[in-house]
Design a protein around this motif. Sequence first.
Motif, PDB file in Angstrom:
ATOM      1  N   LYS A  69      40.960 -32.378  55.121  1.00 19.42           N
ATOM      2  CA  LYS A  69      42.109 -32.647  55.984  1.00 19.42           C
ATOM      3  C   LYS A  69      43.282 -31.748  55.613  1.00 19.42           C
ATOM      4  CE  LYS A  69      45.260 -36.330  57.336  1.00 19.42           C
ATOM      5  NZ  LYS A  69      45.676 -37.710  57.107  1.00 19.42           N
ATOM      6  N   ARG A  70      43.540 -31.587  54.325  1.00 23.60           N
ATOM      7  CA  ARG A  70      44.636 -30.735  53.858  1.00 23.60           C
ATOM      8  C   ARG A  70      44.389 -29.277  54.226  1.00 23.60           C
ATOM      9  NH1 ARG A  70      48.815 -30.102  50.360  1.00 23.60           N
ATOM     10  NH2 ARG A  70      48.748 -28.318  48.974  1.00 23.60           N
ATOM     11  N   LYS A 116      42.710 -28.174  56.754  1.00 23.51           N
ATOM     12  CA  LYS A 116      42.922 -28.069  58.195  1.00 23.51           C
ATOM     13  C   LYS A 116      44.418 -28.014  58.516  1.00 23.51           C
ATOM     14  CE  LYS A 116      40.218 -30.513  60.788  1.00 23.51           C
ATOM     15  NZ  LYS A 116      39.585 -31.611  61.550  1.00 23.51           N
ATOM     16  N   GLN A 117      45.234 -28.815  57.818  1.00 20.64           N
ATOM     17  CA  GLN A 117      46.676 -28.807  58.031  1.00 20.64           C
ATOM     18  C   GLN A 117      47.293 -27.476  57.624  1.00 20.64           C
ATOM     19  OE1 GLN A 117      47.871 -32.180  55.698  1.00 20.64           O
ATOM     20  NE2 GLN A 117      47.831 -33.577  57.455  1.00 20.64           N
ATOM     21  N   GLU A 118      46.839 -26.904  56.496  1.00 21.10           N
ATOM     22  CA  GLU A 118      47.368 -25.615  56.053  1.00 21.10           C
ATOM     23  C   GLU A 118      47.003 -24.503  57.029  1.00 21.10           C
ATOM     24  OE1 GLU A 118      46.387 -24.716  52.021  1.00 21.10           O
ATOM     25  OE2 GLU A 118      47.546 -26.399  51.244  1.00 21.10           O
ATOM     26  N   LYS A 128      46.509 -24.891  60.255  1.00 26.49           N
ATOM     27  CA  LYS A 128      47.351 -25.098  61.431  1.00 26.49           C
ATOM     28  C   LYS A 128      48.769 -24.607  61.160  1.00 26.49           C
ATOM     29  CE  LYS A 128      48.748 -28.743  64.697  1.00 26.49           C
ATOM     30  NZ  LYS A 128      50.040 -28.174  64.943  1.00 26.49           N
TER      31      LYS A 128
END
Length: 90
Positions: free
Chosen positions: A24-25, A27-29, A31
């Motif tokens: 999840k982290r 994917k956030q980075e 984005k």
Amino acid sequence: MMDFLPFIAMFAVVYFFMIAPQMKRAKQEKKFAADLKRGDRVITKSGLHGKVVDLNDKDNTCVIETLAGKMKFERSALSMEMSKKLNTVK
């Protein structure tokens, strides 16, 4: 089947507490790096403060203007958490 139950439970715990949050982290980075635009204030992971003046999608880099001048960085070198904190405290 009951012999394998502890191994299955251990894998589930490892997945939900270690692997899933890490994915999840990441994917956030990704984005965050993709959503960068000119004028954004950012902080690099090494602590350099600056403003994005140019983005290059070919080699995934950006040019950051600091008090010392302009420098080229990989987008992955930008700190997502610190940049978000910097932009929320205006």
